[in-house]
Motif scaffolding. Structure first.
Motif, mmCIF file in Angstrom:
data_model
loop_
_atom_site.group_PDB
_atom_site.id
_atom_site.type_symbol
_atom_site.label_atom_id
_atom_site.label_comp_id
_atom_site.label_asym_id
_atom_site.label_seq_id
_atom_site.Cartn_x
_atom_site.Cartn_y
_atom_site.Cartn_z
ATOM 1 N N ARG A 135 16.223 14.582 4.665
ATOM 2 C CA ARG A 135 15.838 15.695 3.765
ATOM 3 C C ARG A 135 14.578 15.975 4.234
ATOM 4 O O ARG A 135 14.149 17.206 4.383
ATOM 5 N N LEU A 136 13.503 15.051 4.557
ATOM 6 C CA LEU A 136 12.346 15.597 5.046
ATOM 7 C C LEU A 136 12.400 16.265 6.475
ATOM 8 O O LEU A 136 11.528 17.296 6.555
ATOM 9 N N PHE A 137 13.124 15.533 7.238
ATOM 10 C CA PHE A 137 13.164 16.185 8.791
ATOM 11 C C PHE A 137 13.990 17.574 8.776
ATOM 12 O O PHE A 137 13.661 18.036 9.964
ATOM 13 N N SER A 138 14.799 17.694 7.705
ATOM 14 C CA SER A 138 15.289 19.057 7.594
ATOM 15 C C SER A 138 14.762 20.112 6.763
ATOM 16 O O SER A 138 15.162 21.326 6.559
ATOM 17 N N ASP A 139 13.369 19.646 6.528
ATOM 18 C CA ASP A 139 12.650 20.547 5.768
ATOM 19 C C ASP A 139 13.331 20.953 4.179
ATOM 20 O O ASP A 139 12.856 22.044 3.659
ATOM 21 N N ARG A 140 13.892 20.249 3.691
ATOM 22 C CA ARG A 140 14.436 20.311 2.318
ATOM 23 C C ARG A 140 13.366 19.922 1.488
ATOM 24 O O ARG A 140 13.688 20.262 0.334
ATOM 25 N N VAL A 141 12.636 19.141 1.915
ATOM 26 C CA VAL A 141 11.478 18.475 1.022
ATOM 27 C C VAL A 141 10.283 18.477 2.004
ATOM 28 O O VAL A 141 10.365 18.754 2.994
ATOM 29 N N GLU A 142 9.354 18.637 1.378
ATOM 30 C CA GLU A 142 7.731 18.752 2.141
ATOM 31 C C GLU A 142 7.071 17.201 2.405
ATOM 32 O O GLU A 142 6.315 17.053 3.478
ATOM 33 N N LEU A 143 7.356 16.428 1.486
ATOM 34 C CA LEU A 143 6.559 15.181 1.384
ATOM 35 C C LEU A 143 7.435 13.696 1.251
ATOM 36 O O LEU A 143 8.686 14.015 0.931
ATOM 37 N N LEU A 144 7.056 12.776 1.653
ATOM 38 C CA LEU A 144 7.825 11.327 1.438
ATOM 39 C C LEU A 144 6.794 10.476 1.071
ATOM 40 O O LEU A 144 5.642 10.131 1.394
ATOM 41 N N HIS B 117 1.087 -0.967 -0.166
ATOM 42 C CA HIS B 117 -0.104 0.077 -0.014
ATOM 43 C C HIS B 117 0.851 1.305 -0.067
ATOM 44 O O HIS B 117 1.423 1.514 0.989
ATOM 45 N N GLY B 118 0.750 2.050 -1.129
ATOM 46 C CA GLY B 118 1.752 3.232 -1.162
ATOM 47 C C GLY B 118 1.042 4.263 -0.516
ATOM 48 O O GLY B 118 -0.213 4.343 -0.484
ATOM 49 N N MET B 119 1.767 5.316 0.125
ATOM 50 C CA MET B 119 1.365 6.320 0.861
ATOM 51 C C MET B 119 2.170 7.511 0.651
ATOM 52 O O MET B 119 3.453 7.211 0.502
ATOM 53 N N VAL B 120 1.496 8.765 0.775
ATOM 54 C CA VAL B 120 2.350 9.944 0.942
ATOM 55 C C VAL B 120 2.303 10.600 2.168
ATOM 56 O O VAL B 120 1.206 10.592 2.727
ATOM 57 N N TYR B 121 3.362 10.838 2.674
ATOM 58 C CA TYR B 121 3.305 11.443 4.111
ATOM 59 C C TYR B 121 3.815 12.775 4.204
ATOM 60 O O TYR B 121 4.768 13.231 3.390
ATOM 61 N N ARG B 122 3.285 13.777 5.204
ATOM 62 C CA ARG B 122 4.019 14.893 5.606
ATOM 63 C C ARG B 122 4.222 14.782 7.245
ATOM 64 O O ARG B 122 3.788 14.026 7.697
ATOM 65 N N ARG B 123 5.099 15.590 7.380
ATOM 66 C CA ARG B 123 5.347 15.818 8.857
ATOM 67 C C ARG B 123 4.243 16.655 9.730
ATOM 68 O O ARG B 123 3.756 17.453 9.117
ATOM 69 N N LYS B 124 3.970 15.991 10.888
ATOM 70 C CA LYS B 124 2.962 16.597 11.723
ATOM 71 C C LYS B 124 3.112 18.120 12.046
ATOM 72 O O LYS B 124 2.389 18.866 12.147
ATOM 73 N N ALA B 125 4.478 18.432 11.985
ATOM 74 C CA ALA B 125 5.059 19.830 12.269
ATOM 75 C C ALA B 125 4.802 20.923 11.020
ATOM 76 O O ALA B 125 4.957 22.001 11.371
ATOM 77 N N ARG B 126 4.204 20.169 9.954
ATOM 78 C CA ARG B 126 4.100 21.008 8.759
ATOM 79 C C ARG B 126 2.506 21.056 8.470
ATOM 80 O O ARG B 126 2.378 20.636 7.342
ATOM 81 N N PRO B 127 1.687 21.528 9.210
ATOM 82 C CA PRO B 127 0.290 21.633 8.672
ATOM 83 C C PRO B 127 0.064 22.499 7.526
ATOM 84 O O PRO B 127 -1.083 22.457 7.016
ATOM 85 N N ASP B 128 1.166 23.354 7.237
ATOM 86 C CA ASP B 128 1.012 24.226 5.921
ATOM 87 C C ASP B 128 1.042 23.380 4.679
ATOM 88 O O ASP B 128 0.867 24.054 3.506
ATOM 89 N N VAL B 129 1.698 22.119 4.853
ATOM 90 C CA VAL B 129 1.655 21.233 3.470
ATOM 91 C C VAL B 129 0.180 20.735 3.332
ATOM 92 O O VAL B 129 -0.158 19.705 3.930
ATOM 93 N N ASN B 130 -0.477 21.132 2.522
ATOM 94 C CA ASN B 130 -2.027 20.759 2.266
ATOM 95 C C ASN B 130 -2.061 20.084 1.039
ATOM 96 O O ASN B 130 -1.897 20.628 0.010
ATOM 97 N N VAL B 131 -2.229 18.640 1.037
ATOM 98 C CA VAL B 131 -2.604 17.807 0.103
ATOM 99 C C VAL B 131 -3.660 17.088 0.022
ATOM 100 O O VAL B 131 -4.214 16.256 1.240
ATOM 101 N N SER B 132 -4.712 17.031 -0.724
ATOM 102 C CA SER B 132 -5.706 16.195 -0.656
ATOM 103 C C SER B 132 -6.047 15.575 -2.090
ATOM 104 O O SER B 132 -7.052 14.771 -2.185
ATOM 105 N N SER B 133 -5.367 15.935 -3.075
ATOM 106 C CA SER B 133 -5.245 15.468 -4.296
ATOM 107 C C SER B 133 -4.048 15.170 -5.079
ATOM 108 O O SER B 133 -3.033 15.725 -4.623
#
Length: 279
Positions: free
Chosen positions: A196-205, A136-152
């Motif tokens: 890179r994700l946890f240093s905020d160099r990218v927004e999603l994983l 099951h593939g999934m895209v994640y964001r950090r909980k500390a980044r609620p500004d990253v809004n993905v719904s589609s």
């Protein structure tokens, strides 16, 4: 005067029965030595005729990883050990990067890949023994980044998503129409991608839902710090042989693999890994 012939009988004389046993012993020793040589040659020939097989692994918990003693462990490793036991073959495990795994699979020697997602573009590149779990593939964001809004899928274009080069997650993102340069951040392994994700160099994983908890733990991160934002398609993790493997080897392994599914050995093994499922 004594007869010299009686005092010194010829070596070939058998009247007194003392010369012949020495010859017999020599003959027996020679025959035994000859049989030993023949047997040794037969064993060497049998060893040479045994199919040579490399089992290529990634650090991919819970499928494959090194245990506390540095030995191969995990769900896929357990399946391989049982399958090779039934096929009367000795495993030769090797851990490497996914790029190295695929490169070796394109070589001339027989290679078994215990965990590989079956895709249309890979169909003719491997001999597929069968599926071992759902993915099951999934895209994640950090909980500390609620500004990253993905719904589609369209929302993904606003951000950079960390993926591992050659991994199924990268292929899934590309199949959604994302650009490898503009929208993806490609790393050689998940350790780099997570940094890179946890240093905020990218927004999603992008990563398998099954792999994510163990992978974060392995690299010193807390899975609870992530939250899913988009579900990707469902695929199957499978076991495959490269095309350089001989038909006789494929037949032996296929027979063992099918028997494990029929007699419940695979179901018993996956039951020890609650995060995995066959269906």
């Amino acid at each position: 005067m004594s007869d010299p012939a009686r005092l010194n009988p010829p070596l070939g004389n058998t009247d007194h029965g003392w010369a012949q046993p020495s010859l017999t012993r020599r003959h027996l020793l020679a025959a035994t030595a000859g049989m030993a040589v023949v047997a040794a040659r037969g064993e060497a020939k049998a060893a040479d005729s045994e199919p040579s097989l490399s089992v290529m692994l990634e650090e991919l918990p819970p499928f494959s990883f090194r245990d506390a003693q540095g030995e191969p462990a995990g769900y896929a490793v357990e399946l391989v050990r049982e399958m090779l036991r039934r096929a009367e073959l000795s495993p030769k495990f090797e851990f490497s990067s996914w790029q190295r795994v695929m490169a070796k699979a394109r070589g001339d020697s027989a290679v078994l890949i215990p965990t590989i997602v079956r895709l249309p573009e890979r169909e003719k590149a491997f001999y597929w023994l069968g599926p071992i779990s759902k993915r099951h593939g999934m895209v994640y964001r950090r909980k500390a980044r609620p500004d990253v809004n993905v719904s589609s899928v369209q929302d993904l274009r606003q951000y950079r998503t960390a993926v591992v080069m050659g991994d199924i997650s990268e292929r899934e993102m590309l199949s959604l129409g994302l650009d490898s340069e503009q929208h993806l951040d490609r790393s050689t392994d998940y350790g780099i991608a997570l940094r890179r994700l946890f240093s905020d160099r990218v927004e999603l994983l992008a990563i398998s839902r099954v792999l994510a908890p163990a992978m974060l733990k392995q690299y010193g991160y807390n899975f609870a710090d992530l939250e899913p934002v988009l579900k990707l398609r469902e695929t199957a993790s499978s076991m495959a042989l490269n095309l350089a493997s001989e038909p006789a080897l494929r037949h032996k392994l296929q027979h063992a693999f099918d028997a494990m599914r029929r007699d419940g050995a695979m179901a018993t093994t996956i039951a020890r890994y609650p995060m995995l499922s066959l269906e």
